[in-house]
Design a protein around this motif. Structure first.
Motif, PDB file in Angstrom:
ATOM      1  N   PRO A   1       0.829  -1.207   0.000  1.00 14.55           N
ATOM      2  CA  PRO A   1       0.000   0.000   0.000  1.00 14.55           C
ATOM      3  C   PRO A   1       0.863   1.255   0.000  1.00 14.55           C
ATOM      4  CG  PRO A   1      -0.040  -1.055   2.149  1.00 14.55           C
ATOM      5  CD  PRO A   1       0.729  -1.967   1.247  1.00 14.55           C
TER       6      PRO A   1
ATOM      7  N   GLN B   1       0.645   5.562   0.339  1.00 14.16           N
ATOM      8  CA  GLN B   1      -0.134   6.758   0.642  1.00 14.16           C
ATOM      9  C   GLN B   1       0.644   7.977   0.167  1.00 14.16           C
ATOM     10  OE1 GLN B   1      -1.120   8.700   4.713  1.00 14.16           O
ATOM     11  NE2 GLN B   1      -2.881   7.374   4.235  1.00 14.16           N
TER      12      GLN B   1
ATOM     13  N   GLN C   1       0.664  12.046   0.326  1.00 20.40           N
ATOM     14  CA  GLN C   1       0.147  13.119   1.173  1.00 20.40           C
ATOM     15  C   GLN C   1       0.553  14.469   0.582  1.00 20.40           C
ATOM     16  OE1 GLN C   1       2.182  12.183   4.807  1.00 20.40           O
ATOM     17  NE2 GLN C   1       0.993  10.312   5.167  1.00 20.40           N
TER      18      GLN C   1
ATOM     19  N   LYS D   1      -4.800  13.539   1.268  1.00 17.93           N
ATOM     20  CA  LYS D   1      -4.032  12.298   1.161  1.00 17.93           C
ATOM     21  C   LYS D   1      -4.791  11.344   0.254  1.00 17.93           C
ATOM     22  CE  LYS D   1      -5.858  10.179   5.363  1.00 17.93           C
ATOM     23  NZ  LYS D   1      -5.552   9.605   6.664  1.00 17.93           N
ATOM     24  N   TRP D   2      -4.049  10.545  -0.462  1.00 21.15           N
ATOM     25  CA  TRP D   2      -4.620   9.552  -1.372  1.00 21.15           C
ATOM     26  C   TRP D   2      -4.034   8.191  -1.012  1.00 21.15           C
ATOM     27  CZ3 TRP D   2      -2.661  14.255  -2.945  1.00 21.15           C
ATOM     28  CH2 TRP D   2      -3.549  15.123  -3.599  1.00 21.15           C
ATOM     29  N   ASP D   3      -4.878   7.190  -0.855  1.00 18.48           N
ATOM     30  CA  ASP D   3      -4.429   5.814  -0.641  1.00 18.48           C
ATOM     31  C   ASP D   3      -4.456   5.091  -1.980  1.00 18.48           C
ATOM     32  OD1 ASP D   3      -6.187   6.074   2.372  1.00 18.48           O
ATOM     33  OD2 ASP D   3      -4.023   5.807   2.255  1.00 18.48           O
TER      34      ASP D   3
ATOM     35  N   ARG E   1       9.832   6.210   3.166  1.00 11.67           N
ATOM     36  CA  ARG E   1       9.253   7.554   3.074  1.00 11.67           C
ATOM     37  C   ARG E   1      10.149   8.465   2.235  1.00 11.67           C
ATOM     38  NH1 ARG E   1       8.273   5.892   8.379  1.00 11.67           N
ATOM     39  NH2 ARG E   1       6.098   6.113   9.060  1.00 11.67           N
TER      40      ARG E   1
END
Length: 198
Positions: free
Chosen positions: A99, A101, A103, A121-123, A191
């Motif tokens: 997954p 994400q 932001q 934010k988009w998943d 990240r």
């Protein structure tokens, strides 16, 4: 003159004999004698780590790629076209499941100022094989994500300013958080962030 011709004829004889020998050898080999054994050794066995579940090319880093920009989707809706790159421990681009994400932050105290405030934010379901494959752009070796649903003040920035008009720049930050598995199957969180002026 006679001597020269004789020496040429004598020199040609070994070549003719050699050619006949090759043809004879090929003919005999074609008659079922089997392959010729040249005594070559088997190739050396690779020294790779073959532990079950081991992935030497697991991602070690995520990067919000500099191709990321404010644009539009296929229907013309304002969007952030975000490029995400995964790299292995050798620094090469790789694909991986997990997954993601994305932001979006806006600088709170102006261009030079303090903290950033999260806006959106988009998943992104890159753990799904089909979505993962559909999102991957082979030309750039990144995941190309078209992120819509921007607030009005940002959506209007997708249009270039009118001729002669100026507008202050807005500094945004796009952050990516990718959850995946390391080489030994351990859970990892990668990240990265990129500052974008619009």
């Amino acid at each position: 003159m006679q001597r020269t011709l004789s020496s040429v004829k004598l020199r040609m004889i070994p070549g003719v004999v050699l050619g006949a020998a090759i043809v004879l050898a090929l003919g005999v080999h074609g008659c079922g004698m089997g392959p010729v054994d040249f005594g070559w050794a088997e190739p050396a066995k690779p020294h790779n780590d073959l532990r079950p579940g081991y992935n030497a090319f697991a991602p070690e880093a995520v990067r919000v790629f500099p191709l990321t920009h404010l644009g539009r989707d296929e229907s013309g809706e304002p969007a952030i076209v975000c490029h995400i790159e995964l790299r292995d421990r050798w620094g090469d681009s790789v694909k991986a499941l997990g997954p993601l994400q994305v932001q979006l932050y806006r600088q709170a105290g102006g261009v030079d100022g303090g903290s950033a405030v999260q806006i959106l934010k988009w998943d992104v379901g890159l753990e799904d094989e089909r979505e993962n494959a559909a999102s991957y752009d082979p030309a750039t070796q990144t995941y190309r994500l078209v992120l819509v649903g921007l607030p009005g003040w940002l959506a209007e920035r997708a249009e270039p300013p009118k001729e002669g008009a100026t507008r202050p720049r807005i500094r945004l930050e796009i952050r990516a958080v990718f959850q995946t598995l390391g080489p030994n199957g351990e859970e990892k969180v990668l990240r990265d962030g990129l500052v974008l002026d619009v």
